[in-house]
Motif scaffolding. Structure first.
Motif: not given
Length: 109
Positions: A56-62, A64-76
């Motif tokens: 799910h994250f790779p298309p989101l990164r592509a 430009g949604l890095m901010g929300p992904i970084m938050v979720m990775l931290k929570e994970h």
């Protein structure tokens, strides 16, 4: 994934996780530890995290949604550590109060 979309897989995971953890939380409330439900919930949650991060994250990164992904990775990462702690506590026979404290921290994420 048997023809399911990533969204469907994630939704199915949420239902499994919620069921297992609800039973586990109820057991804690009754002063016992349902280790089988905890293990099933942790397995489902780890699968869910894997699907999010790998599919799910790779298309989101592509997009430009890095901010929300970084938050979720931290929570994970925080959640994964708490899951490890729960597994260890249960395996070592920790008292229910200590397991409950760790569970509450995990459930708050």
């Amino acid at each position: 994934m048997s023809g399911q979309t990533i969204g469907q897989v994630l939704e199915n995971d949420h239902h499994k996780i919620d069921r297992h953890f609800a039973v586990f939380a109820t057991s804690l409330g009754n002063g016992v530890v349902d280790g089988a439900e905890l293990t099933a919930g942790i397995t489902a949650l780890r699968h869910h995290i894997w699907v999010e991060e790998e599919l799910h994250f790779p298309p989101l990164r592509a997009g430009g949604l890095m901010g929300p992904i970084m938050v979720m990775l931290k929570e994970h990462g925080e959640l994964w550590d708490l899951l490890d702690r729960l597994e260890t506590q249960v395996a070592e026979g920790a008292v229910v109060a200590d397991i409950t404290t760790t569970w509450q921290a995990a459930a708050a994420l």
